[in-house]
Design a protein around this motif. Sequence first.
Motif, PDB file in Angstrom:
ATOM      1  N   GLY A  51       0.691  -1.196  -0.037  1.00 38.54           N
ATOM      2  CA  GLY A  51      -0.020   0.085   0.048  1.00 38.54           C
ATOM      3  C   GLY A  51       0.970   1.378   0.061  1.00 38.54           C
ATOM      4  O   GLY A  51       1.876   1.551  -0.996  1.00 38.54           O
ATOM      5  N   SER A  52       0.491   2.332   0.817  1.00 34.06           N
ATOM      6  CA  SER A  52       1.096   3.206   0.832  1.00 34.06           C
ATOM      7  C   SER A  52       2.402   3.688   1.699  1.00 34.06           C
ATOM      8  O   SER A  52       3.239   4.392   1.396  1.00 34.06           O
ATOM      9  CB  SER A  52       0.054   4.355   1.486  1.00 34.06           C
ATOM     10  N   VAL A  92      -8.236   4.447   8.613  1.00 33.79           N
ATOM     11  CA  VAL A  92      -7.696   3.364   7.551  1.00 33.79           C
ATOM     12  C   VAL A  92      -7.334   2.399   8.560  1.00 33.79           C
ATOM     13  O   VAL A  92      -6.386   2.382   9.338  1.00 33.79           O
ATOM     14  CB  VAL A  92      -6.625   3.873   6.766  1.00 33.79           C
ATOM     15  N   GLU A  95      -4.774  -1.862   4.104  1.00 29.94           N
ATOM     16  CA  GLU A  95      -4.468  -1.340   2.635  1.00 29.94           C
ATOM     17  C   GLU A  95      -4.452  -2.700   1.541  1.00 29.94           C
ATOM     18  O   GLU A  95      -3.696  -3.735   2.420  1.00 29.94           O
ATOM     19  CB  GLU A  95      -3.243  -0.505   2.587  1.00 29.94           C
ATOM     20  N   ARG A 100      -8.030   1.492   0.283  1.00 28.25           N
ATOM     21  CA  ARG A 100      -7.999   1.580   1.770  1.00 28.25           C
ATOM     22  C   ARG A 100      -9.185   0.992   2.319  1.00 28.25           C
ATOM     23  O   ARG A 100     -10.111   1.469   1.929  1.00 28.25           O
ATOM     24  CB  ARG A 100      -7.804   2.857   2.020  1.00 28.25           C
ATOM     25  N   HIS A 114      -7.871   5.103  -2.638  1.00 28.71           N
ATOM     26  CA  HIS A 114      -6.982   5.953  -2.096  1.00 28.71           C
ATOM     27  C   HIS A 114      -7.186   7.412  -2.468  1.00 28.71           C
ATOM     28  O   HIS A 114      -7.061   8.326  -1.560  1.00 28.71           O
ATOM     29  CB  HIS A 114      -5.550   5.476  -2.099  1.00 28.71           C
TER      30      HIS A 114
END
Length: 196
Positions: A51-52, A92, A95, A100, A114
Motif C-alpha cells: 500500500g502507501s 484506515v 490497505e 484503503r 485511495h
Amino acid sequence: MGIGGAARLGMALAMAGGVFLAVLDLTGSTPPAAAGEVVIPVAANEANATGSGLTVPRFVSLKSDKVNVRRGPSTDQAIVWVFSRAGLPVEVIAEFENWRRVRDSEGADGWVYHSLLSGRRTVLISPWSKGQESQVSIPLHETSSAGSDVVAQLRPGVIGDVVRCDGKWCKLSVGNYTGYVQQDRLWGVYRDEKVE
C-alpha cells in the motif's frame, strides 16, 4: 441513526454570542451486514509492503462529497453505501494496493479508492452523543484549559479541522471559530496522540 446510517438530514449547531454555525449532515445508506462481505486479511506490515507505506491504522478524511464504499478492494465489487460529507474523518484499518479499508465513527467499514481520501486531519465532535434527547454541547475553549473562556458551543456531529493536539487537548478550527476541545471528546484522533 449515525454517520453510516440511512440517508438523513442532521443539523449541528455551534453558538457563540448569539451567532449560530450550522453544519449539514447528508449521508448515504446503511452498510450491509457482515454476511457475504469480502474480507482480505492484511497485516500492518503486509499493508505497508503493498500500500502507501504509511502507518495502519491511521485517521484520514474524505476528499469529496461523494465517496463510494465497496465490499472489496476493486471496482468490480459492489458499492455498499456512499459517504456524502466531505471532510468526514475515517480510520484506515487496512490497505491493498491503491485501496484503503476504512471505518467510520459507528464502526461500519468498507473499501475506498485511495485518491478519494485526504491526509487532512479532521475530527467529529462527540458523535456517540448524537441523537440523544438532551444533546450536550461541547465547549470550544479559548485556551487548553477547562477554566478558560468558551468561544463556541459545539453540537455532536460537527466536523472540526485539527490544528494540533497535545495528547489532552486539540486546537480546532470550526467554521469561523478557533479554540480547544478536550481530546477525549473527539473522534478522529487517538487517545494521547500528538498532532503537529
